[in-house]
Design a protein around this motif. Structure first.
Motif, short mmCIF file in Angstrom:
data_model
loop_
_atom_site.label_atom_id
_atom_site.label_comp_id
_atom_site.label_asym_id
_atom_site.label_seq_id
_atom_site.Cartn_x
_atom_site.Cartn_y
_atom_site.Cartn_z
N ILE A 180 0.80 -1.23 0.00
CA ILE A 180 0.00 0.00 0.00
C ILE A 180 0.83 1.28 0.00
CG2 ILE A 180 -2.17 -0.86 0.96
CD1 ILE A 180 -1.22 0.02 3.66
N SER A 181 2.14 1.16 0.20
CA SER A 181 2.93 2.38 0.18
C SER A 181 3.15 2.90 -1.24
CB SER A 181 4.27 2.15 0.88
OG SER A 181 4.98 1.15 0.20
N GLY A 189 -8.97 5.85 -7.12
CA GLY A 189 -8.79 6.57 -8.38
C GLY A 189 -7.42 7.22 -8.51
N MET A 190 -6.48 6.93 -7.59
CA MET A 190 -5.16 7.56 -7.69
C MET A 190 -4.26 6.74 -8.61
SD MET A 190 -4.37 8.90 -3.85
CE MET A 190 -4.54 7.34 -3.01
N VAL A 191 -3.23 7.43 -9.15
CA VAL A 191 -2.28 6.71 -9.99
C VAL A 191 -0.87 6.89 -9.43
CG1 VAL A 191 -3.60 6.80 -12.13
CG2 VAL A 191 -2.11 8.71 -11.55
N GLN A 192 0.01 5.98 -9.83
CA GLN A 192 1.40 6.05 -9.38
C GLN A 192 2.13 7.18 -10.09
OE1 GLN A 192 2.57 2.03 -10.35
NE2 GLN A 192 2.65 1.47 -8.20
N PRO A 193 3.17 7.81 -9.51
CA PRO A 193 3.66 7.58 -8.14
C PRO A 193 2.83 8.37 -7.12
CG PRO A 193 5.03 9.21 -9.23
CD PRO A 193 4.00 8.79 -10.24
N LEU A 194 2.81 7.90 -5.88
CA LEU A 194 2.04 8.55 -4.83
C LEU A 194 2.96 9.47 -4.03
CD1 LEU A 194 0.07 5.46 -3.43
CD2 LEU A 194 -0.64 7.04 -5.22
N VAL A 200 -0.90 8.82 2.48
CA VAL A 200 -1.77 8.87 3.66
C VAL A 200 -3.19 8.47 3.24
CG1 VAL A 200 -2.85 10.37 5.38
CG2 VAL A 200 -0.42 10.65 4.82
N LYS A 201 -3.62 9.07 2.13
CA LYS A 201 -4.96 8.79 1.62
C LYS A 201 -5.11 7.30 1.27
CE LYS A 201 -7.86 10.46 -2.12
NZ LYS A 201 -7.85 11.25 -3.35
N ASN A 202 -4.07 6.76 0.65
CA ASN A 202 -4.12 5.36 0.24
C ASN A 202 -4.24 4.44 1.45
OD1 ASN A 202 -4.11 3.73 -2.14
ND2 ASN A 202 -2.13 2.90 -1.49
N PHE A 203 -3.50 4.81 2.50
CA PHE A 203 -3.51 4.05 3.73
C PHE A 203 -4.93 4.03 4.32
CE2 PHE A 203 -2.37 3.23 8.17
CZ PHE A 203 -1.40 2.26 8.02
N LEU A 204 -5.58 5.20 4.29
CA LEU A 204 -6.93 5.30 4.82
C LEU A 204 -7.92 4.52 3.94
CD1 LEU A 204 -6.94 9.02 5.98
CD2 LEU A 204 -6.63 6.96 7.37
N TRP A 205 -7.73 4.64 2.64
CA TRP A 205 -8.58 3.89 1.70
C TRP A 205 -8.47 2.39 1.95
CZ3 TRP A 205 -12.51 4.27 -1.43
CH2 TRP A 205 -12.85 5.51 -1.96
#
Ligand SMILES: *[C@@H]1O[C@H](CO)[C@@H](O)[C@H](O)[C@H]1NC(C)=O
Ligand SMILES: *[C@@H]1O[C@H](CO)[C@@H](O)[C@H](O)[C@H]1NC(C)=O
Ligand SMILES: *[C@@H]1O[C@H](CO)[C@@H](O)[C@H](O)[C@H]1NC(C)=O
Length: 526
Positions: A180-181, A189-194, A200-205
């Motif tokens: 998830i990092s 709906g996010m794309v790499q790179p984060l 943080v958002k991805n972690f919460l998702w």
């Protein structure tokens, strides 16, 4: 027949035999595709079709009509609960975030799947077949874990097919790590790179998805499994999940995200697309061949009917499209036509893949369903999307970000917004260039998706389930996977040693003081 023509026939037969990709014995494959969504069934049955062509004895159980009537498999249609027209309308017309719409679909589909197994035709099939009738179960994943019980019923290896990039849940079945990092959750709906805040958002998702989506699903999943595969005769669901030999995913790394995959997760992105298009119906071929300035193809997918849409929106679409200086092929079914215009050719069905393969197609106006987006990408056709529900909004976000086209919002659709998007994608060459560059990447592979399917299914059959490919992670729990038990153990050792050291130190100090004290006392005495 002359000797020459006879030897020619013999030669052709030999050629046909040797060009068949089938290399092993004929296996009896049960393909279970309970979806009622036609566009998904086109992808599912593409696997069954190629396996049957390769010489296997394939039985398909499906809930739709047979999407490839000329395929060599045996097709058994069981009824299924289609997602009702009312519900489809609700999904389209409720303004809300994509994830909410997705959740709604999830629970409806789940309940529909429970009913699938209870269908009289399905029950009849189960009662009339023997446990040893099949060598392999091929199953499509659509929130239907409990259908894996069929693998336990027929005691055979299971191969799964995911019509999109696998979700977290499927990754878990083969022990693929979440990462998830740097691997964005699909729903986000996010794309790499984060960047940091995206991480943080991805972690919460990740937690949202784990707890809300899968947490809420898991109870129903167990309940439906126990109902359909009672524990007195079948192993528990968790055991059956560990028995999945291989997963095919209708995805390719060139679409992103980049992530590590275990050896039994195999990418067959674009399996439903023909490498060589079929000939088009003559009238459609004529339109496409003769319109050198280009043709626009418009389809909101196989599930959306004219009657699902709001009349005002239909009017908007018609007004914009009828004014374009291009011929438009518009898939529209089966209700009253939105209007008549010289440049529009309405059909209630069109061979989408074959049309998109035509070099004169200039633009695809789509609902952004995964199948449509991928076909457009494969053939290098830029898009204007009017996403309606499910994964369509997030698919279109990706299309926009990648520069393959633009999306317009259905709920706030206006003649201006639609026309602007269409004009921009038609007139700015950057969209076409971007999607054609992608098309070249997407097609560049060592084996075609069809060859890949046949190879790996034969592989699983040859090696009796190919358990040697399975990651040990499948048999570990969450704590073990995160090494929390090891960290705990090491911490315990460090803690124990620290305590021992402190104790020993205290002991030494105390002894030291005791040894010293008498001297002091002696000194005092003196
Ligand atoms: C699952 O389906 C069966 C058969 O239709 C039904 O009797 C049962 O109540 C359903 N289970 C749940 C939990 O809805
Ligand atoms: C195909 O497999 C099914 C199920 O095992 C069996 O009933 C059928 O006879 C087979 N057909 C052929 C042609 O072998
Ligand atoms: C797992 O698959 C094997 C065949 O590959 C079968 O014999 C066994 O019964 C299955 N186990 C479970 C728990 O489904």
């Amino acid at each position: 027949m002359t000797a020459v023509s006879m030897s020619f026939v013999a030669f052709s037969v030999l050629l046909v035999l040797s060009s068949s990709p089938f290399s092993g014995e004929c296996a009896r494959i049960l393909a279970f595709f309970p979806t009622t969504i036609r566009s998904h069934q086109l992808m599912n049955c593409a696997l069954a079709k190629v396996l049957a062509e390769a010489g296997h004895n394939v039985t398909v159980i499906g809930a739709t009509t047979n999407v490839y009537p000329r395929a060599k498999y045996r097709y058994l249609r069981i009824g299924g609960l289609a997602i009702s027209n009312e519900l489809t309308k609700t999904f389209i017309n409720i303004p809300n975030m994509a994830a909410y719409k997705y959740l709604g679909v999830v629970h409806t589909v789940l309940r529909a799947h429970n009913a699938t197994l209870a269908q009289p035709k399905m029950q009849h099939f189960l009662q009339t077949s023997q446990e040893s009738d099949y060598d392999l179960l091929l199953m499509t994943y659509l929130i239907n874990d409990f259908h894996l019980g069929l693998g336990a019923h027929f005691r055979c290896p299971i191969v799964m097919f995911s019509v999109v990039e696998p979700v977290k849940k499927i990754h878990r079945w083969v022990g693929n790590s979440d990462e998830i990092s740097y691997v964005p959750i699909r729903l986000s709906g996010m794309v790499q790179p984060l960047n940091f805040f995206q991480r943080v958002k991805n972690f919460l998702w990740y937690f949202l998805e784990s707890v809300m989506l899968y947490g809420s699903m898991e109870t129903s999943m167990e309940e439906f499994y126990n109902y359909n595969f009672p524990s007195d005769r079948y192993p528990p669901l968790d055991e059956v999940r560990k028995n999945v030999s291989l997963i095919f995913t209708n995805h390719h790394f060139s679409q992103g995200p980049i992530r590590p995959n275990v050896p039994n997760l195999i990418e067959i992105g674009g399996i439903q697309i023909k490498e060589k298009p079929d000939p088009l119906p003559t009238d459609i071929a004529k339109v496409l061949d003769e319109s050198k300035e280009g043709v626009i193809y418009f389809s909101l997918g196989s599930n959306i009917k004219g009657s699902h849409l709001n009349e005002e929106k239909i009017k908007i679409m018609f007004n914009v499209i009828s004014k374009l200086p291009y011929k438009v092929l518009w898939k529209w079914s089966p209700t009253e036509l939105p209007g008549e215009s010289k440049n529009i050719i309405f059909r209630d069905w069109l061979p989408q893949d074959d049309i998109l393969a035509h070099p004169n197609v200039k633009l695809f106006i789509t609902h952004g369903g995964m199948g449509s987006v991928v076909e457009s990408q494969y053939h290098g056709v830029p898009m204007v999307g009017i996403p309606l529900f499910g994964d369509q909004p997030s698919n279109m976000v990706n299309v926009e970000r990648s520069g393959y086209g633009l999306a317009v919002d259905y709920l706030t659709l206006s003649e201006e917004s639609l026309n602007n998007a269409i004009q921009d994608v038609l007139n700015n060459p950057k969209y076409k260039e971007a999607v054609q560059t992608f098309s070249r990447l997407y097609r560049d592979r060592p084996m075609t998706p069809r060859e890949t399917v046949v190879y790996w299914v034969d592989y699983v059959l040859r090696h009796k389930g190919a358990k040697h490919m399975q990651s040990p992670a499948v048999h570990m729990n969450r704590w073990q996977l995160l090494s929390l038990d090891v960290i705990g153990f090491l911490l315990a050792i460090v803690l124990t040693i620290s305590v021992v050291i402190v104790k020993v130190c205290k002991l030494i100090c105390c002894r030291g003081r005791k040894n010293k004290l008498p001297k002091v006392e002696k000194a005092k005495k003196n």
